[in-house]
Enzyme design. Structure first.
Site, PDB file in Angstrom:
ATOM      1  N   CYS A  58       0.842  -1.066   0.054  1.00  0.00           N
ATOM      2  CA  CYS A  58       0.149  -0.028  -0.350  1.00  0.00           C
ATOM      3  C   CYS A  58       0.933   1.986   0.357  1.00  0.00           C
ATOM      4  O   CYS A  58       1.809   1.367   0.361  1.00  0.00           O
ATOM      5  CB  CYS A  58      -0.848  -0.227   1.050  1.00  0.00           C
ATOM      6  N   ARG A  84       1.722   1.216  -6.133  1.00  0.00           N
ATOM      7  CA  ARG A  84       1.840   0.313  -4.741  1.00  0.00           C
ATOM      8  C   ARG A  84       0.662  -0.298  -4.557  1.00  0.00           C
ATOM      9  O   ARG A  84       0.569  -1.309  -3.928  1.00  0.00           O
ATOM     10  CB  ARG A  84       2.395   0.906  -3.518  1.00  0.00           C
ATOM     11  N   TRP A 129      -4.360  -1.675  -1.105  1.00  0.00           N
ATOM     12  CA  TRP A 129      -3.972  -2.972  -2.752  1.00  0.00           C
ATOM     13  C   TRP A 129      -4.722  -3.850  -1.180  1.00  0.00           C
ATOM     14  O   TRP A 129      -4.257  -4.621  -0.570  1.00  0.00           O
ATOM     15  CB  TRP A 129      -2.593  -3.792  -2.774  1.00  0.00           C
ATOM     16  N   ASN A 179       1.131  -0.717   6.232  1.00  0.00           N
ATOM     17  CA  ASN A 179       1.480  -1.261   5.244  1.00  0.00           C
ATOM     18  C   ASN A 179       1.512  -2.728   5.825  1.00  0.00           C
ATOM     19  O   ASN A 179       2.579  -2.258   6.406  1.00  0.00           O
ATOM     20  CB  ASN A 179       2.043  -0.610   4.408  1.00  0.00           C
ATOM     21  N   GLY A 180       0.895  -3.846   4.929  1.00  0.00           N
ATOM     22  CA  GLY A 180       1.956  -5.091   5.269  1.00  0.00           C
ATOM     23  C   GLY A 180       0.594  -5.930   5.699  1.00  0.00           C
ATOM     24  O   GLY A 180      -0.298  -5.214   5.031  1.00  0.00           O
ATOM     25  N   GLU A 188       9.950 -13.922 -20.179  1.00  0.00           N
ATOM     26  CA  GLU A 188       9.378 -12.541 -19.215  1.00  0.00           C
ATOM     27  C   GLU A 188       7.974 -12.242 -20.923  1.00  0.00           C
ATOM     28  O   GLU A 188       6.979 -11.485 -20.808  1.00  0.00           O
ATOM     29  CB  GLU A 188      10.902 -11.787 -19.773  1.00  0.00           C
ATOM     30  N   LYS A 209       4.836 -10.088 -19.796  1.00  0.00           N
ATOM     31  CA  LYS A 209       4.301  -8.493 -19.965  1.00  0.00           C
ATOM     32  C   LYS A 209       2.640  -9.111 -20.550  1.00  0.00           C
ATOM     33  O   LYS A 209       1.815  -8.202 -20.297  1.00  0.00           O
ATOM     34  CB  LYS A 209       5.011  -8.279 -21.493  1.00  0.00           C
ATOM     35  N   GLU A 217      -0.356 -10.198 -17.834  1.00  0.00           N
ATOM     36  CA  GLU A 217      -0.339  -9.389 -16.623  1.00  0.00           C
ATOM     37  C   GLU A 217      -1.257  -8.262 -17.481  1.00  0.00           C
ATOM     38  O   GLU A 217      -1.744  -7.096 -16.346  1.00  0.00           O
ATOM     39  CB  GLU A 217       1.023  -9.043 -16.300  1.00  0.00           C
ATOM     40  N   HIS A 274       7.124 -32.648 -24.947  1.00  0.00           N
ATOM     41  CA  HIS A 274       7.224 -33.190 -23.710  1.00  0.00           C
ATOM     42  C   HIS A 274       6.140 -32.629 -22.751  1.00  0.00           C
ATOM     43  O   HIS A 274       5.333 -32.822 -22.000  1.00  0.00           O
ATOM     44  CB  HIS A 274       8.060 -32.460 -22.661  1.00  0.00           C
ATOM     45  N   LYS A 299       2.686  -2.027  -7.980  1.00  0.00           N
ATOM     46  CA  LYS A 299       3.979  -2.177  -8.611  1.00  0.00           C
ATOM     47  C   LYS A 299       4.932  -2.827  -7.730  1.00  0.00           C
ATOM     48  O   LYS A 299       6.607  -3.206  -7.512  1.00  0.00           O
ATOM     49  CB  LYS A 299       4.656  -0.586  -8.863  1.00  0.00           C
TER      50      LYS A 299
HETATM   51  C1  AGP Z   1       7.002  -6.482 -13.699  1.00  0.00           C
HETATM   52  O1  AGP Z   1       5.774  -6.473 -14.472  1.00  0.00           O
HETATM   53  C2  AGP Z   1       5.825  -7.380 -12.562  1.00  0.00           C
HETATM   54  N1  AGP Z   1       5.149  -6.276 -12.882  1.00  0.00           N
HETATM   55  C3  AGP Z   1       6.728  -7.691 -11.234  1.00  0.00           C
HETATM   56  O2  AGP Z   1       6.950  -9.111 -12.057  1.00  0.00           O
HETATM   57  C4  AGP Z   1       7.770  -7.491 -10.645  1.00  0.00           C
HETATM   58  O3  AGP Z   1       8.640  -7.700 -11.519  1.00  0.00           O
HETATM   59  C5  AGP Z   1       7.738  -7.667  -8.964  1.00  0.00           C
HETATM   60  O4  AGP Z   1       7.223  -7.664  -8.295  1.00  0.00           O
HETATM   61  C6  AGP Z   1       9.520  -7.467  -8.915  1.00  0.00           C
HETATM   62  O5  AGP Z   1       9.213  -6.370  -9.097  1.00  0.00           O
HETATM   63  P1  AGP Z   1      10.824  -5.120  -8.982  1.00  0.00           P
HETATM   64  O6  AGP Z   1      11.748  -5.422  -9.433  1.00  0.00           O
HETATM   65  O7  AGP Z   1      10.529  -4.233  -8.238  1.00  0.00           O
HETATM   66  O8  AGP Z   1      11.623  -5.678  -7.178  1.00  0.00           O
END
Ligand code: AGP
Length: 589
Positions: free
Chosen positions: A2, A28, A71, A97-98, A467, A471, A474, A490, A584
């Site tokens: 958060c 966040r 969040w 937060n937490g 990756e 992308k 998400e 496989h 984020k």
């Molecule tokens: C990235 O597109 C994602 N939102 C997520 O996987 C992110 O890379 C991951 O949470 C790690 O974040 P960081 O690089 O701030 O540690």
């Protein structure tokens, strides 16, 4: 995770100031938000679900208040569950937060003693616990927090608001808090970015700190002894680069476009730190690369790059899995965390475990003075500028570039690595400038209604495939999965049905022949083949050309997937900067 922000100082239009600060923290968490402002002897609260967007709040000018973007972890996305949370008297408020991992027994205790709860959250127990402790400490909220915080299990940051004494008090464990001092008063936030305009010097709280903020200044205490600690102020240093959107429609578009400049800047400014990093790898007996999500795929790319460039084996471990591998660690180990935010709790916990084993700690990180940046022995700053889109793009390619440069530094030919990264930057500029984006748009129009999408790659293109799938999934919510090209037969290929979009990375390297065979296997089962690489091939239904930049291919190959995900998200009506359910910086487990 958060976003939290608080202020105590001169009387200002505090409601709108808090909302502006929360907006910079929305990356966040953006399920709901709330503001609490001290007005006319009571705490005025405004809480709403959804993003802040163009919301406004109406409070009279005030000298104390705070706010929170949520969040959701415990308790649904509802207005009552939004923070702040008040105690039974309404004179005391908290934001959190937490996760309070032991909140159920605490809540049961409090209910049994007659407390009334307004929410389903774990956080609200803190307000009622403080209500009891304040009474025991002659109204001293700081002492009450000092007594309460140790009872909270988990990784938490708490700010409590005492209207009577006109002060904010706070404590944290791993979850970040930074305190600022400026010309109009004192402020506190979960990210220094929110202190811009409120502070010119800051102090990052440590886990043993308690802090009291008043209009007149900040007082820091050792939570265990309650002894005062002189604050170690630093200048407010928020990342270089423009944090605003400018002429771009979304931060994702802006940050994709910034990648070439970020790469060029890394080559020119990052050399000393990268060489030192390579030296640490040379001196270590066993190096671990650790990261989560996109950062984990950058780390895995690093393992391939160090193998093929420097003939050096680096161990890759996903951050959340690291604690199951820590038994190998010893004082000669080097553990390197990759992270954009420097606050990802799985990575922080991995580094804490590494420290317990006496390992040397390194980081490749974007946010300066983040928890990760401050806990390691050596670091490479990405200097990619603020990454505001929840999806990581420029920080990802910068991490991979840093690893490629480090591998060449270890090999003794940094210049070759620098040339490759600069070539990739030039290639990305060409891709971004020409009609290439319209070709990606056409592919997006073809595939955006798909339910499933697969991405395959071999060798260095395998982490790229992982990756790419992340992308796309998400931001578009298409179920996209990345696979090692050799794994298709496989079991994976059972998933392919006529029309299933399949992205095939076909760089001009030793994997090309085999990956094209994989493409034919997919095509023969009706897959729609999207070829990505320098050269076209008859097996492709459509070809997205990329420049031939040798081992820097993972840099240019990231862009097609970023762009495809972005375009598909827009076609599906998604917000590319704040996709559903995401945040984020994942500061909760
Ligand atoms: C990235 O597109 C994602 N939102 C997520 O996987 C992110 O890379 C991951 O949470 C790690 O974040 P960081 O690089 O701030 O540690």
């Amino acid at each position: 995770m958060c976003g939290i922000f608080g202020y105590v100082g001169e009387r200002v239009e505090l409601g709108s100031a808090v909302l502006r600060a929360l907006k910079t923290l929305e990356y966040r968490g953006y399920d709901s938000w709330g503001v609490a402002i001290g007005v006319n002897g009571h705490i005025g609260v405004e809480k709403r679900t959804g993003k802040i967007a163009g919301s406004t709040v109406s409070f009279p000018p005030s000298d104390i208040g705070f706010g929170h973007t949520r969040w959701a972890t415990h308790g649904g996305v509802t207005q009552p569950n939004a923070h702040p949370h008040l105690d039974c008297t309404g004179q005391l408020a908290i934001i959190h937060n937490g996760i309070v991992e032991n909140f159920r027994p605490l809540r049961d205790e409090l209910l049994a003693r007659g407390h009334r709860f307004a929410s389903e959250t774990d956080s609200e127990v803190v307000a009622h616990l403080l209500e009891e402790r304040v009474a025991e400490h002659d109204g001293d909220l700081l002492a009450a927090l000092g007594a309460t915080f140790p009872r909270l299990e988990g990784l938490n940051a708490i700010i409590a608001f005492d209207l009577r004494r006109r002060e904010l008090v706070a404590a944290k464990s791993v979850s970040p808090l930074v305190v600022g001092v400026g010309s109009t008063g004192t402020s506190i936030a979960s990210d220094a970015l929110a202190l811009r305009g409120h502070a010119d010097r800051v102090v990052y709280l440590e886990d043993h700190h308690l802090v009291r903020l008043r209009a007149g200044g900040v007082t820091l205490y050792d939570r265990r002894s309650m002894a005062e600690i002189p604050p170690d102020f630093l200048p407010l240093d928020v990342a270089a680069g423009d944090p605003d959107l400018g002429a771009y429609p979304h931060f994702m578009a802006k940050e994709m476009a910034e990648q070439p400049d970020v790469l060029d800047r890394l080559v020119s400014d990052g050399e000393p730190a990268i060489r030192a990093f390579a030296g640490a790898i040379a001196d270590s007996y066993g190096t671990f690369l650790v990261g989560c999500g996109t950062a984990s795929y950058a780390a895995l790319s690093g393992a391939y790059l160090f193998s093929r460039i420097a003939a050096r084996h680096l161990n890759f471990v996903a951050g959340s899995e690291f604690k199951y591998h820590e038994h190998f660690l010893n004082p000669e180990s080097l553990v390197v965390a990759l992270s954009q935010s420097g606050e990802t709790v799985d990575v922080i916990e991995a580094m804490m475990a590494a420290r317990r084993h006496g390992a040397r700690l390194g980081a490749i990180v974007n946010v300066r003075n983040s928890t990760l940046d401050r806990m390691v022995d050596l670091r490479v700053h990405l200097n990619a500028g603020p990454e505001q889109c929840v999806l990581s793009t420029k920080a990802y390619t910068a991490k991979v570039a840093a690893l490629l440069l480090a591998a060449h530094a270890l090999k003794g030919d940094y210049g070759t690595g620098a040339d490759l990264v600069r070539a990739a930057a030039r290639g990305m500029r060409e891709m971004l400038a020409g009609d290439w984006a319209s070709r990606v748009q056409e592919v997006a129009e073809t595939i955006h209604r798909a339910e499933h999408l697969f991405v395959i790659g071999r060798g260095l293109a395998y982490p790229t495939a992982l990756e790419a799938a992340l992308k796309i999934k998400e931001v578009s919510y298409i179920h996209a999965e990345g696979f090692a090209g050799g794994e298709l037969k496989h079991g994976v290929i059972a998933l392919v049905a006529p029309g299933t979009p399949c992205v095939v990375y076909a760089p001009n390297d030793e994997t090309r022949g085999d990956i094209l065979s994989g493409a034919m296997e997919l095509r023969s089962r009706g897959g729609y083949i999207i070829g990505v690489g320098p050269e076209n091939d008859p097996v492709f239904d459509v070809h997205l050309p990329t420049p031939d930049v040798g081992d820097a291919a993972p840099l240019v190959n990231a862009l097609p997937a970023q762009m495809l995900g972005y375009q598909a998200a827009l076609l599906r009506g998604n917000d590319p900067d704040k996709p559903r359910n995401l945040a984020k910086s994942v500061t909760v487990k």
